[in-house]
Design a protein around this motif. Structure first.
Motif, mmCIF file in Angstrom:
data_model
loop_
_atom_site.group_PDB
_atom_site.id
_atom_site.type_symbol
_atom_site.label_atom_id
_atom_site.label_comp_id
_atom_site.label_asym_id
_atom_site.label_seq_id
_atom_site.Cartn_x
_atom_site.Cartn_y
_atom_site.Cartn_z
ATOM 1 N N UNK A 1 -47.260 -15.184 29.714
ATOM 2 C CA UNK A 1 -46.504 -14.614 31.111
ATOM 3 C C UNK A 1 -45.222 -14.422 29.867
ATOM 4 N N UNK A 2 -44.683 -13.306 29.550
ATOM 5 C CA UNK A 2 -43.242 -12.739 29.082
ATOM 6 C C UNK A 2 -41.797 -12.486 30.320
ATOM 7 N N UNK A 3 -41.352 -13.329 29.631
ATOM 8 C CA UNK A 3 -40.085 -13.685 30.586
ATOM 9 C C UNK A 3 -38.740 -13.489 29.740
ATOM 10 N N UNK A 4 -37.673 -12.763 30.346
ATOM 11 C CA UNK A 4 -36.389 -12.830 29.789
ATOM 12 C C UNK A 4 -35.716 -14.029 29.903
ATOM 13 N N UNK A 5 -35.102 -14.422 29.065
ATOM 14 C CA UNK A 5 -34.414 -15.956 28.565
ATOM 15 C C UNK A 5 -32.996 -15.373 29.913
ATOM 16 N N UNK A 6 -33.047 -16.771 30.705
ATOM 17 C CA UNK A 6 -32.248 -16.431 31.618
ATOM 18 C C UNK A 6 -31.217 -18.276 32.579
ATOM 19 N N UNK A 7 -30.355 -18.344 32.749
ATOM 20 C CA UNK A 7 -30.592 -19.998 33.288
ATOM 21 C C UNK A 7 -31.477 -21.163 32.946
ATOM 22 N N UNK A 8 -32.098 -19.927 34.276
ATOM 23 C CA UNK A 8 -33.062 -21.557 35.146
ATOM 24 C C UNK A 8 -34.168 -21.617 33.500
ATOM 25 N N UNK A 9 -33.815 -20.939 32.338
ATOM 26 C CA UNK A 9 -35.357 -21.092 31.589
ATOM 27 C C UNK A 9 -34.584 -21.749 29.833
ATOM 28 N N UNK A 10 -32.811 -22.097 30.382
ATOM 29 C CA UNK A 10 -31.854 -22.685 29.010
ATOM 30 C C UNK A 10 -33.204 -23.726 28.873
ATOM 31 N N UNK A 11 -32.752 -25.157 29.860
ATOM 32 C CA UNK A 11 -33.568 -26.148 29.174
ATOM 33 C C UNK A 11 -34.858 -26.384 28.937
ATOM 34 N N UNK A 12 -36.008 -25.822 28.771
ATOM 35 C CA UNK A 12 -37.090 -25.150 28.521
ATOM 36 C C UNK A 12 -36.751 -24.724 26.838
ATOM 37 N N UNK A 13 -36.006 -22.954 26.623
ATOM 38 C CA UNK A 13 -35.481 -23.147 25.438
ATOM 39 C C UNK A 13 -34.967 -23.468 24.362
ATOM 40 N N UNK A 14 -33.695 -24.385 25.235
ATOM 41 C CA UNK A 14 -33.349 -25.702 23.932
ATOM 42 C C UNK A 14 -34.514 -26.846 23.338
ATOM 43 N N UNK A 15 -35.290 -26.804 24.494
ATOM 44 C CA UNK A 15 -35.937 -27.892 24.017
ATOM 45 C C UNK A 15 -36.891 -28.034 23.538
ATOM 46 N N UNK A 16 -37.601 -26.628 23.915
ATOM 47 C CA UNK A 16 -38.641 -25.635 22.219
ATOM 48 C C UNK A 16 -37.861 -25.596 20.841
ATOM 49 N N UNK A 17 -36.643 -25.130 21.031
ATOM 50 C CA UNK A 17 -35.983 -24.606 19.539
ATOM 51 C C UNK A 17 -35.632 -25.927 18.950
ATOM 52 N N UNK A 18 -35.385 -27.233 19.546
ATOM 53 C CA UNK A 18 -35.159 -28.165 18.904
ATOM 54 C C UNK A 18 -36.060 -28.917 18.625
ATOM 55 N N UNK A 19 -37.768 -29.212 18.581
ATOM 56 C CA UNK A 19 -38.590 -29.621 18.397
ATOM 57 C C UNK A 19 -39.129 -29.059 17.216
ATOM 58 N N UNK A 20 -38.045 -28.027 16.789
ATOM 59 C CA UNK A 20 -38.582 -27.001 15.386
ATOM 60 C C UNK A 20 -37.504 -27.315 13.987
ATOM 61 N N UNK A 21 -38.061 -27.713 13.614
ATOM 62 C CA UNK A 21 -36.493 -28.139 12.583
ATOM 63 C C UNK A 21 -35.948 -27.373 12.212
ATOM 64 N N UNK A 22 -36.186 -26.480 11.721
ATOM 65 C CA UNK A 22 -36.447 -25.025 11.305
ATOM 66 C C UNK A 22 -34.959 -24.264 11.224
ATOM 67 N N UNK A 23 -35.569 -24.597 13.323
ATOM 68 C CA UNK A 23 -34.572 -23.358 13.860
ATOM 69 C C UNK A 23 -33.076 -23.774 13.466
ATOM 70 N N UNK A 24 -32.407 -22.245 13.782
ATOM 71 C CA UNK A 24 -30.439 -21.960 13.646
ATOM 72 C C UNK A 24 -29.926 -22.103 14.676
ATOM 73 N N UNK A 25 -28.564 -22.044 14.435
ATOM 74 C CA UNK A 25 -27.369 -21.604 15.320
ATOM 75 C C UNK A 25 -27.721 -21.134 15.981
ATOM 76 N N UNK A 26 -27.778 -19.741 15.638
ATOM 77 C CA UNK A 26 -28.086 -18.436 15.993
ATOM 78 C C UNK A 26 -28.617 -17.834 17.095
ATOM 79 N N UNK A 27 -30.125 -18.911 16.965
ATOM 80 C CA UNK A 27 -31.481 -18.675 17.567
ATOM 81 C C UNK A 27 -31.099 -19.840 20.003
#
Length: 341
Positions: A3-29
């Protein structure tokens, strides 16, 4: 089934956890940086998340939109060419994101869309068509994990950089963290950019930054003093495993003191001691010989990354650079070399 969702506040925690699990992600994302851009630029949030059957984030595409005189421009991401593009390895999730992105850019009223690669993770635009391509040189210094950080870093630098640091030390330059030095940072930044005829970051960026990021944890201002007076500073951001060299400034009359070099070195040493892996100098134009040379002498690695642009309204190629900059402030529209006006 994704399912495709647009990033919203209720998804922020999952979004950030996903990014931080990947060492290559950058501030801008990150959510916090995107939140700052939404506040600063008045653009629209369009970041796409692919969620699996268990509502876990499987892949993401950071994305923002701005409406203007020629239609809508999409960037991944805007503001000085912030790195975006797709994150995630799941092929089904990536295909779902590609299909969702294609549907967005097919909509009536689109002008142009650009995805900017992450130099630490090329291929973030795989599967997406484009009309124009532009390149930058990403320059990053790997930070050591050794017990003798200063010596290890100095050994990796060009001898001219080592000499600059010794000169600053000999002159008595002192560096400290002062996160209340935002007024000095902005005033000197504006003066520095005026000297070279470049666009300065707007004052509002510096005013609202503390509303979106935590001083001392997400960002720091390192400031150099000479004979008790502030003469140079650098704003750095910390995210995941990378430190962003964001805004360096130095008073013109003190440039030869190498106070800025001393400030950079102190920030590098602190970041290394905290376990960060990369110092990201940001993108350099292929034509910026002097900027490239300065950065390259700090033990950098070159990681080329690309801008992939689709032109949806051909009229965007027939207007001048001033009109595009005014109509889509801080967004990348098309490479100016492609303009026919």
């Amino acid at each position: 089934m994704m399912r495709i969702k647009i990033l919203s506040r209720d998804l922020v925690e999952r979004y950030e956890a996903f990014l931080l699990a990947r060492p290559e992600t950058l501030l801008y994302q990150s959510w916090h940086y995107q939140s700052l851009l939404l506040d600063l630029l008045g653009c629209r949030q369009q970041s796409l998340l692919a969620l699996d059957a268990y509502d876990n984030v499987a892949a993401v595409l950071p994305l923002m939109a701005m409406d203007g005189p020629l239609g809508t421009v999409l960037n991944s991401l805007p503001f000085y060419g912030s790195n975006g593009a797709m994150v995630g390895e799941d092929p089904i999730a990536r295909t779902a994101l590609v299909n969702a992105y294609r549907e967005i850019i097919k909509a009536h009223g689109m002008a142009a869309s650009t995805l900017i690669e992450n130099p630490l993770s090329p291929g973030g635009a795989d599967g997406l068509s484009y009309d124009l391509i532009d390149e930058r040189i990403g320059q990053l210094t790997p930070l050591p994990s050794s017990s003798n950080i200063e010596a290890t870093l100095m050994q990796s630098f060009h001898y001219k950089t080592r000499n600059m640091l010794r000169k600053a030390e000999k002159l008595g330059v002192k560096v400290e963290v002062d996160n209340n030095a935002m007024p000095f940072l902005f005033t000197t930044h504006r003066a520095n950019m005026s000297e070279i005829g470049g666009p300065a970051k707007p004052q509002r960026f510096f005013d609202i930054l503390p509303q979106h990021f935590r001083a001392g944890q997400d960002y720091r201002i390192y400031i150099a003093h000479l004979e008790g007076e502030p003469v140079a500073a650098v704003l750095v951001f910390f995210y995941n495993r990378t430190v962003e060299y964001f805004t360096p400034v130095v008073l013109k009359e003190h440039r030869n003191s190498q106070a800025l070099s001393a400030t950079i070195f102190r920030a590098m040493c602190d970041a290394s001691a905290q376990g960060y892996l990369w110092w990201n100098w940001g993108g350099t134009w292929l034509s910026q010989d002097g900027v490239y040379r300065f950065k390259s002498r700090w033990g950098t690695q070159n990681l080329t990354y690309r801008y992939f642009t689709c032109v949806h309204n051909p009229a965007i190629l027939k207007v001048g650079r001033p009109e595009l900059l005014a109509g889509y402030p801080w967004f990348f529209t098309v490479p100016f070399s492609a303009l026919t006006a």
